[in-house]
Scaffold this motif. Structure first.
Motif, mmCIF file in Angstrom:
data_model
loop_
_atom_site.group_PDB
_atom_site.id
_atom_site.type_symbol
_atom_site.label_atom_id
_atom_site.label_comp_id
_atom_site.label_asym_id
_atom_site.label_seq_id
_atom_site.Cartn_x
_atom_site.Cartn_y
_atom_site.Cartn_z
ATOM 1 N N LYS A 83 2.114 -0.684 -7.823
ATOM 2 C CA LYS A 83 1.491 -1.682 -6.948
ATOM 3 C C LYS A 83 2.278 -1.844 -5.655
ATOM 4 O O LYS A 83 1.692 -1.918 -4.574
ATOM 5 C CB LYS A 83 1.374 -3.028 -7.672
ATOM 6 C CG LYS A 83 0.297 -3.053 -8.728
ATOM 7 C CD LYS A 83 0.261 -4.385 -9.453
ATOM 8 C CE LYS A 83 -0.806 -4.386 -10.521
ATOM 9 N NZ LYS A 83 -0.833 -5.650 -11.262
ATOM 10 N N ALA A 87 0.795 -0.860 -1.963
ATOM 11 C CA ALA A 87 0.689 -1.907 -0.939
ATOM 12 C C ALA A 87 1.546 -1.622 0.290
ATOM 13 O O ALA A 87 1.283 -2.182 1.349
ATOM 14 C CB ALA A 87 1.074 -3.258 -1.536
ATOM 15 N N SER A 116 -4.397 -3.685 -14.238
ATOM 16 C CA SER A 116 -4.731 -4.525 -13.082
ATOM 17 C C SER A 116 -6.211 -4.836 -12.935
ATOM 18 O O SER A 116 -6.580 -5.699 -12.137
ATOM 19 C CB SER A 116 -4.216 -3.870 -11.798
ATOM 20 O OG SER A 116 -4.918 -2.669 -11.571
ATOM 21 N N VAL A 118 -8.429 -2.979 -11.577
ATOM 22 C CA VAL A 118 -9.005 -2.228 -10.454
ATOM 23 C C VAL A 118 -8.357 -0.848 -10.403
ATOM 24 O O VAL A 118 -7.296 -0.635 -10.976
ATOM 25 C CB VAL A 118 -8.797 -2.957 -9.101
ATOM 26 C CG1 VAL A 118 -9.536 -4.279 -9.062
ATOM 27 C CG2 VAL A 118 -7.319 -3.162 -8.805
ATOM 28 N N GLN A 121 -7.008 2.947 -5.783
ATOM 29 C CA GLN A 121 -7.611 2.921 -4.451
ATOM 30 C C GLN A 121 -8.126 1.524 -4.103
ATOM 31 O O GLN A 121 -7.912 1.035 -2.993
ATOM 32 C CB GLN A 121 -8.758 3.945 -4.359
ATOM 33 C CG GLN A 121 -9.353 4.043 -2.973
ATOM 34 C CD GLN A 121 -8.341 4.461 -1.911
ATOM 35 O OE1 GLN A 121 -7.459 5.286 -2.177
ATOM 36 N NE2 GLN A 121 -8.440 3.902 -0.730
ATOM 37 N N GLN A 122 -8.781 0.865 -5.052
ATOM 38 C CA GLN A 122 -9.263 -0.502 -4.808
ATOM 39 C C GLN A 122 -8.087 -1.441 -4.549
ATOM 40 O O GLN A 122 -8.157 -2.300 -3.667
ATOM 41 C CB GLN A 122 -10.079 -1.000 -6.008
ATOM 42 C CG GLN A 122 -11.415 -0.308 -6.162
ATOM 43 C CD GLN A 122 -12.069 -0.610 -7.508
ATOM 44 O OE1 GLN A 122 -11.402 -0.814 -8.517
ATOM 45 N NE2 GLN A 122 -13.395 -0.619 -7.520
ATOM 46 N N TYR A 123 -7.020 -1.261 -5.308
ATOM 47 C CA TYR A 123 -5.838 -2.102 -5.109
ATOM 48 C C TYR A 123 -5.276 -1.897 -3.703
ATOM 49 O O TYR A 123 -4.960 -2.859 -3.011
ATOM 50 C CB TYR A 123 -4.773 -1.794 -6.170
ATOM 51 C CG TYR A 123 -3.606 -2.744 -6.101
ATOM 52 C CD1 TYR A 123 -3.636 -3.947 -6.788
ATOM 53 C CD2 TYR A 123 -2.497 -2.461 -5.303
ATOM 54 C CE1 TYR A 123 -2.571 -4.847 -6.699
ATOM 55 C CE2 TYR A 123 -1.444 -3.343 -5.205
ATOM 56 C CZ TYR A 123 -1.483 -4.541 -5.911
ATOM 57 O OH TYR A 123 -0.435 -5.423 -5.799
ATOM 58 N N ARG A 124 -5.164 -0.643 -3.295
ATOM 59 C CA ARG A 124 -4.618 -0.340 -1.968
ATOM 60 C C ARG A 124 -5.497 -0.953 -0.873
ATOM 61 O O ARG A 124 -4.988 -1.517 0.086
ATOM 62 C CB ARG A 124 -4.495 1.161 -1.773
ATOM 63 C CG ARG A 124 -4.017 1.525 -0.369
ATOM 64 C CD ARG A 124 -3.701 2.979 -0.222
ATOM 65 N NE ARG A 124 -2.314 3.199 -0.616
ATOM 66 C CZ ARG A 124 -1.827 4.357 -1.006
ATOM 67 N NH1 ARG A 124 -2.588 5.408 -1.084
ATOM 68 N NH2 ARG A 124 -0.553 4.463 -1.317
ATOM 69 N N GLU A 125 -6.799 -0.854 -1.017
ATOM 70 C CA GLU A 125 -7.714 -1.404 -0.006
ATOM 71 C C GLU A 125 -7.527 -2.917 0.141
ATOM 72 O O GLU A 125 -7.643 -3.450 1.234
ATOM 73 C CB GLU A 125 -9.159 -1.087 -0.373
ATOM 74 C CG GLU A 125 -9.503 0.388 -0.189
ATOM 75 C CD GLU A 125 -10.829 0.776 -0.801
ATOM 76 O OE1 GLU A 125 -11.538 -0.089 -1.394
ATOM 77 O OE2 GLU A 125 -11.185 1.983 -0.723
ATOM 78 N N ARG A 126 -7.218 -3.584 -0.939
ATOM 79 C CA ARG A 126 -7.069 -5.047 -0.907
ATOM 80 C C ARG A 126 -5.677 -5.502 -0.479
ATOM 81 O O ARG A 126 -5.518 -6.629 0.006
ATOM 82 C CB ARG A 126 -7.364 -5.632 -2.290
ATOM 83 C CG ARG A 126 -8.793 -5.472 -2.711
ATOM 84 C CD ARG A 126 -9.004 -6.017 -4.110
ATOM 85 N NE ARG A 126 -10.340 -5.662 -4.565
ATOM 86 C CZ ARG A 126 -10.746 -5.768 -5.810
ATOM 87 N NH1 ARG A 126 -9.912 -6.236 -6.743
ATOM 88 N NH2 ARG A 126 -11.965 -5.432 -6.143
ATOM 89 N N HIS A 127 -4.662 -4.679 -0.707
ATOM 90 C CA HIS A 127 -3.284 -5.145 -0.550
ATOM 91 C C HIS A 127 -2.417 -4.347 0.407
ATOM 92 O O HIS A 127 -1.240 -4.682 0.576
ATOM 93 C CB HIS A 127 -2.580 -5.163 -1.918
ATOM 94 C CG HIS A 127 -3.243 -6.038 -2.919
ATOM 95 N ND1 HIS A 127 -3.096 -7.404 -2.924
ATOM 96 C CD2 HIS A 127 -4.103 -5.745 -3.934
ATOM 97 C CE1 HIS A 127 -3.814 -7.905 -3.915
ATOM 98 N NE2 HIS A 127 -4.439 -6.936 -4.536
ATOM 99 N N HIS A 129 -0.217 -3.162 3.271
ATOM 100 C CA HIS A 129 0.467 -3.859 4.374
ATOM 101 C C HIS A 129 1.227 -2.875 5.259
ATOM 102 O O HIS A 129 2.195 -3.245 5.893
ATOM 103 C CB HIS A 129 1.462 -4.900 3.837
ATOM 104 C CG HIS A 129 0.836 -5.926 2.964
ATOM 105 N ND1 HIS A 129 -0.118 -6.804 3.398
ATOM 106 C CD2 HIS A 129 1.030 -6.184 1.654
ATOM 107 C CE1 HIS A 129 -0.484 -7.586 2.391
ATOM 108 N NE2 HIS A 129 0.196 -7.229 1.311
#
Length: 130
Positions: A83, A87, A116, A118, A121-127, A129
């Protein structure tokens, strides 16, 4: 009865080991895990060899004191590291797997989604930085 005697012997070995190392054994194990996450062979055997403890006893003492199995703790730490990498970096899934000690990208995707809810890829799109 034999098993109890074996655990008592291991407990005494642990106490002797700890008398020379004032650290909490669970902290020592957790620190070792965090510093060796990229090793695909990370597991109870490699940890036990490093801290001079029987693998069965290591698993027993860890789950008793930490409240989680050693393997689930390692997986949780790997997913937390994934994660952070998702991110903060643009690393590919394979590069992330190399960093967290998972050899198979498909396995990584399954474990990540399971932990998680998700996909990576979905995690990266949301988080992300970066």
């Amino acid at each position: 009865m034999k098993k109890n005697a074996w655990y008592e012997k291991e407990r005494l070995n642990m106490e002797e080991h700890l008398s020379t190392d004032t650290s909490d054994p669970i902290s020592v194990i957790k620190d070792y895990i965090r510093s060796h996450l990229s090793d695909p062979e990370l597991g109870r055997t490699s940890i036990a060899e490093e801290i001079h403890m029987n693998p069965d006893y290591l698993s027993h003492i860890f789950s008793t004191k930490a409240g989680a199995s050693l393997s689930s703790y390692i997986t949780d730490e790997r997913m937390a590291a994934a994660k952070r990498l998702l991110a903060t970096t643009g690393f590919s899934p394979q590069q992330i797997c190399d960093q967290i000690g998972i050899a198979n990208v498909s396995y990584f995707y399954r474990q990540f989604k399971k932990s998680s809810g998700v996909t990576p890829q979905q995690y990266r799109e949301r988080h992300f930085h970066g």
